[in-house]
Write an enzyme that holds these catalytic residues in place. Structure first.
Site, PDB file in Angstrom:
ATOM      1  N   ASP A   8      30.019  37.437  34.532  1.00  0.00           N
ATOM      2  CA  ASP A   8      30.696  38.411  35.372  1.00  0.00           C
ATOM      3  C   ASP A   8      30.059  38.496  36.757  1.00  0.00           C
ATOM      4  O   ASP A   8      28.883  38.830  36.894  1.00  0.00           O
ATOM      5  CB  ASP A   8      30.669  39.789  34.706  1.00  0.00           C
ATOM      6  CG  ASP A   8      31.499  40.806  35.453  1.00  0.00           C
ATOM      7  OD1 ASP A   8      32.642  40.481  35.817  1.00  0.00           O
ATOM      8  OD2 ASP A   8      31.007  41.930  35.674  1.00  0.00           O
TER       9      ASP A   8
ATOM     10  N   ARG B 169      70.271  45.821  39.260  1.00  0.00           N
ATOM     11  CA  ARG B 169      68.922  46.096  39.756  1.00  0.00           C
ATOM     12  C   ARG B 169      67.871  45.898  38.678  1.00  0.00           C
ATOM     13  O   ARG B 169      66.790  45.366  38.948  1.00  0.00           O
ATOM     14  CB  ARG B 169      68.869  47.519  40.322  1.00  0.00           C
ATOM     15  CG  ARG B 169      67.492  47.955  40.840  1.00  0.00           C
ATOM     16  CD  ARG B 169      66.797  46.923  41.692  1.00  0.00           C
ATOM     17  NE  ARG B 169      67.604  46.418  42.772  1.00  0.00           N
ATOM     18  CZ  ARG B 169      67.305  45.335  43.469  1.00  0.00           C
ATOM     19  NH1 ARG B 169      66.218  44.626  43.165  1.00  0.00           N
ATOM     20  NH2 ARG B 169      68.095  44.926  44.431  1.00  0.00           N
TER      21      ARG B 169
ATOM     22  N   LYS C   9      31.549  44.438  26.680  1.00  0.00           N
ATOM     23  CA  LYS C   9      31.349  44.533  28.123  1.00  0.00           C
ATOM     24  C   LYS C   9      30.070  45.305  28.437  1.00  0.00           C
ATOM     25  O   LYS C   9      29.335  45.730  27.538  1.00  0.00           O
ATOM     26  CB  LYS C   9      32.579  45.173  28.769  1.00  0.00           C
ATOM     27  CG  LYS C   9      33.882  44.444  28.428  1.00  0.00           C
ATOM     28  CD  LYS C   9      35.022  44.810  29.338  1.00  0.00           C
ATOM     29  CE  LYS C   9      34.888  44.077  30.654  1.00  0.00           C
ATOM     30  NZ  LYS C   9      36.073  44.299  31.526  1.00  0.00           N
TER      31      LYS C   9
ATOM     32  N   GLU D 259      30.211  39.830  27.722  1.00  0.00           N
ATOM     33  CA  GLU D 259      30.080  39.820  29.177  1.00  0.00           C
ATOM     34  C   GLU D 259      28.613  39.995  29.543  1.00  0.00           C
ATOM     35  O   GLU D 259      27.946  40.912  29.047  1.00  0.00           O
ATOM     36  CB  GLU D 259      30.913  40.951  29.777  1.00  0.00           C
ATOM     37  CG  GLU D 259      30.767  41.099  31.286  1.00  0.00           C
ATOM     38  CD  GLU D 259      31.466  42.350  31.795  1.00  0.00           C
ATOM     39  OE1 GLU D 259      32.694  42.304  31.972  1.00  0.00           O
ATOM     40  OE2 GLU D 259      30.778  43.377  31.992  1.00  0.00           O
TER      41      GLU D 259
ATOM     42  N   LYS E   6      44.900  43.502  32.965  1.00  0.00           N
ATOM     43  CA  LYS E   6      45.304  44.290  34.133  1.00  0.00           C
ATOM     44  C   LYS E   6      46.794  44.073  34.393  1.00  0.00           C
ATOM     45  O   LYS E   6      47.207  43.454  35.373  1.00  0.00           O
ATOM     46  CB  LYS E   6      44.463  43.901  35.348  1.00  0.00           C
ATOM     47  CG  LYS E   6      42.978  44.236  35.165  1.00  0.00           C
ATOM     48  CD  LYS E   6      42.141  43.748  36.328  1.00  0.00           C
ATOM     49  CE  LYS E   6      40.658  44.048  36.096  1.00  0.00           C
ATOM     50  NZ  LYS E   6      39.808  43.532  37.187  1.00  0.00           N
TER      51      LYS E   6
END
Length: 288
Positions: A224, A101, A168, A198, A136
């Protein structure tokens, strides 16, 4: 496509095996399988895809049975059709069934990411745009998942918080503006450290371009959630100004939109879905 070093994969495998074996080991295998019995089995694809993570199979099996015989039929990065045999194993039956598995979970996850990435890469073919991943990723699996993106033909964005500066929107707010944030980053960055900024609209983009013109701007500008008209305008302003800065589109990217985004002339398109939404590829294991 070169694989990851075993030393990066083994900790993941050992953690996954420990989670699965629990406090008492594989009680089913111990109860049903005679001690010393051996078995042969094949990992076979039930759907077409792109291979990634084949070394997870090898290392998982060897972790449970160091004397196992392993025949890897394909290499990471190779495409296959449904029914293709990816690996053939001969091993101690108890050990192999305990490893099954974990090997399938990792292989299916990695192949799913590589396959989805290849689909995005093919969708933008001929435009000059490149597909990149994001951070992510599944906690603990980043090295494997980013390797899978490369197997599918994509690029890796920064690996973590320590290998590139990415300013950001929240950084900009806290610093007091685009100019202040980039200036602070330039002052603190080493000569090998890239800086990406960004921006959330053409007004901020123009401020960034002015810094680029002065030789004090970012190396990459992330556009963005720009719509396609805004992306095309940003590309035009960069070209008309003769600015040498990479433009990256990000936000709201899907298979139905990525071709249009690429056609605007951006250099890179970052896609979080490559790792956070890739379906696991269906791979079976059959004894024979």
């Amino acid at each position: 496509m070169s694989g990851l070093p075993d030393t990066l994969i083994l900790p993941v495998i050992r953690m996954a095996l420990a989670e699965d074996l629990g406090r008492a080991g594989d009680v089913t295998a111990a109860a049903c399988i005679p001690e010393g019995a051996r078995m042969r089995a094949r990992f076979a694809a039930r759907k077409p895809g792109v291979l990634a993570g084949i070394d997870c199979v090898r290392l998982t099996v060897l972790e449970m049975d160091p004397r196992a015989s392993i025949d890897l039929r394909l290499k990471d990065g190779e495409a296959f059709e449904a029914g293709a045999v990816l690996a053939e194993i001969e091993a101690d039956a108890r050990a192999f069934l305990s490893a099954e598995r974990t090997a399938l979970n990792l292989l299916g996850r990695m192949c799913g990411i590589a396959t989805l990435t290849r689909t995005y890469v093919e969708a933008v073919a001929g435009t000059g745009a490149r597909i990149a991943d994001t951070r992510k990723t599944t906690p603990g699996l980043r090295a494997l998942e980013k390797h899978a993106v490369r197997c599918g033909g994509g690029l890796n964005h920064r690996f973590g918080l320590d290998d590139a500066i990415l300013i950001k929107d929240n950084h900009v707010v806290v610093c007091g503006g685009v100019v202040e944030a980039v200036t602070a980053a330039r002052a603190g960055a080493g000569h090998l450290m890239k800086i990406e900024l960004e921006v959330d609209g053409l007004a901020q983009f123009d401020q960034a371009l002015a810094l680029v013109a002065e030789g004090q701007g970012p190396d990459v500008i992330m556009l963005d959630n720009f719509d396609n008209a805004e992306l095309a305008e940003a590309v035009t302003r960069r070209r008309d100004g003769g600015h040498r800065v990479v433009l990256e589109a990000s936000g709201g990217v899907g298979l139905t939109t990525v071709r249009g985004i690429a056609a605007t002339g951006v250099d890179v398109i970052s896609v979080g879905a490559l790792t956070h939404s890739a379906p696991v590829l269906d791979i079976g294991l059959d004894a024979f």
